[in-house]
Scaffold this motif. Structure first.
Motif, PDB file in Angstrom:
ATOM      1  N   THR A 145      -9.037   8.854   6.244  1.00 51.10           N
ATOM      2  CA  THR A 145      -8.050   7.761   6.376  1.00 51.10           C
ATOM      3  C   THR A 145      -7.863   7.548   8.027  1.00 51.10           C
ATOM      4  O   THR A 145      -7.889   8.944   8.642  1.00 51.10           O
TER       5      THR A 145
ATOM      6  N   ARG B  48      -6.932   0.646   8.943  1.00 53.60           N
ATOM      7  CA  ARG B  48      -6.527  -0.714   8.708  1.00 53.60           C
ATOM      8  C   ARG B  48      -7.077  -1.498   9.586  1.00 53.60           C
ATOM      9  O   ARG B  48      -7.019  -2.977   9.533  1.00 53.60           O
TER      10      ARG B  48
ATOM     11  N   ASP C 115      -4.619  -0.529   3.850  1.00 61.17           N
ATOM     12  CA  ASP C 115      -3.244   0.081   4.463  1.00 61.17           C
ATOM     13  C   ASP C 115      -3.094   1.487   3.415  1.00 61.17           C
ATOM     14  O   ASP C 115      -3.130   1.251   2.149  1.00 61.17           O
ATOM     15  N   VAL C 116      -2.849   2.535   4.070  1.00 58.96           N
ATOM     16  CA  VAL C 116      -2.613   3.873   3.291  1.00 58.96           C
ATOM     17  C   VAL C 116      -1.218   3.651   2.619  1.00 58.96           C
ATOM     18  O   VAL C 116      -1.236   4.568   1.576  1.00 58.96           O
ATOM     19  N   THR C 117      -0.445   2.930   2.995  1.00 58.08           N
ATOM     20  CA  THR C 117       0.962   2.722   2.190  1.00 58.08           C
ATOM     21  C   THR C 117       0.850   1.608   0.836  1.00 58.08           C
ATOM     22  O   THR C 117       1.718   1.766   0.139  1.00 58.08           O
TER      23      THR C 117
ATOM     24  N   ASN D  52      -6.661  13.090   5.306  1.00 56.53           N
ATOM     25  CA  ASN D  52      -5.850  12.077   6.027  1.00 56.53           C
ATOM     26  C   ASN D  52      -5.370  12.269   7.367  1.00 56.53           C
ATOM     27  O   ASN D  52      -4.769  13.175   7.693  1.00 56.53           O
TER      28      ASN D  52
ATOM     29  N   ARG E 136       7.265   6.060   6.501  1.00 56.46           N
ATOM     30  CA  ARG E 136       6.380   5.155   5.485  1.00 56.46           C
ATOM     31  C   ARG E 136       4.816   5.426   5.790  1.00 56.46           C
ATOM     32  O   ARG E 136       4.015   5.738   4.772  1.00 56.46           O
ATOM     33  N   VAL E 137       4.363   5.059   6.946  1.00 56.60           N
ATOM     34  CA  VAL E 137       3.115   5.325   7.371  1.00 56.60           C
ATOM     35  C   VAL E 137       2.722   6.649   7.203  1.00 56.60           C
ATOM     36  O   VAL E 137       1.476   6.848   6.727  1.00 56.60           O
TER      37      VAL E 137
ATOM     38  N   GLY F  97       2.330   7.509   3.451  1.00 61.13           N
ATOM     39  CA  GLY F  97       0.821   6.986   3.133  1.00 61.13           C
ATOM     40  C   GLY F  97       0.160   8.073   2.801  1.00 61.13           C
ATOM     41  O   GLY F  97      -0.997   8.023   2.111  1.00 61.13           O
TER      42      GLY F  97
ATOM     43  N   ASN G  53       0.818   8.905  -0.654  1.00 58.66           N
ATOM     44  CA  ASN G  53      -0.078   7.774  -1.544  1.00 58.66           C
ATOM     45  C   ASN G  53      -1.371   8.284  -1.894  1.00 58.66           C
ATOM     46  O   ASN G  53      -1.878   8.070  -2.993  1.00 58.66           O
TER      47      ASN G  53
END
Length: 253
Positions: free
Chosen positions: A11, A37, A57-59, A83, A110-111, A115, A118
């Motif tokens: 990623t 992204r 998007d990793v999220t 990651n 979140r990112v 992410g 996730n």
């Protein structure tokens, strides 16, 4: 975990540390899936290394699952996840204009943290079903933290919190995934010559380098990639956080 012939997904692979990692894994014979992204960036790196470009998007559960499913169809299944995707937004908790907007903090968490989690949870689901290799190994996950997780500076509260969460994920995840033969490790880099720092004036770059005990220079993304390689190939490294910083200890500001 043997890299040659393995399917790998990186990623944030379109630039910086992720791109360097994608290049090294490709050199070592992996089928590399560059997930970013920025579609153009992913395609540029994938084209260079003979890999597969994946935009998303990793999220996003849907984006992550689609990318991992593509990687799972290569070789004998997805064996390696690295990651590297992340953002860094500076801001004081209480600045001149008032408290940090909650949305700014939430975005970084979140990112960077959500992410990473996730991708890790969805990759582990796919790795757990694979056939065993030597020493009952099925897969390996390497996450990217930062020295800010340990010595976050003023203005780095959100970033340090996100990377601290990634550091804390390593051991419980490694313990949980042990029964599947999946290892989890983390690399915590210091100050590296990423595209962001390339844009700084030479004087600013030299000032940053002077704070690093030895070697007194910014890290080379290729050195980060080599640390990732080590964490992948050495089967006895599990649940570990590797600092990669030239003995740097960040000051308050």
């Amino acid at each position: 975990m043997k890299i040659e012939g393995s399917s790998a997904l990186v990623t944030g692979g379109g630039s910086g540390l992720g791109a360097a990692t994608a290049r090294l894994l490709a050199q070592r014979g992996a089928v590399v899936h560059v997930f970013d992204r920025n579609r153009q960036a992913a395609e540029a790196v994938a084209g260079e290394i003979g890999g597969v470009a994946l935009a998303g998007d990793v999220t996003s559960e849907a984006d992550a699952a689609a990318a991992l499913d593509t990687a799972a169809r290569a070789g004998d299944g997805l064996r390696i996840l690295v990651n590297c995707a992340g953002i860094g937004v500076a801001g004081r908790i209480l600045g001149k204009s008032g408290p940090m907007p909650l949305a700014d903090f939430e975005t970084v968490i979140r990112v960077n943290l959500v992410g990473t989690f996730n991708m890790m949870r969805l990759a582990a689901e796919r790795m757990a079903t694979l056939s065993e290799r030597v020493d009952k190994a099925r897969g390996v996950i390497v996450n990217t933290a930062s020295v800010a997780a340990f010595e976050g500076q003023i203005g780095q509260a959100a970033y340090a919190a996100s990377k601290g969460g990634i550091v804390s994920l390593a051991l419980p995840a490694a313990r949980e995934f042990a029964r599947f033969g999946i290892r989890v490790n983390t690399v915590a880099p210091g100050i590296f010559m990423t595209p962001l720092l390339h844009n700084l004036p030479q004087e600013a770059q030299e000032s940053l380098a002077a704070a690093i005990p030895y070697p007194s220079r910014l890290g080379d993304p290729a050195e980060f990639a080599d640390a990732v390689r080590f964490a992948i190939e050495n089967q006895y490294i599990n649940g570990e956080v590797i600092r990669l910083d030239g003995a740097l200890r960040m000051q308050p500001k």
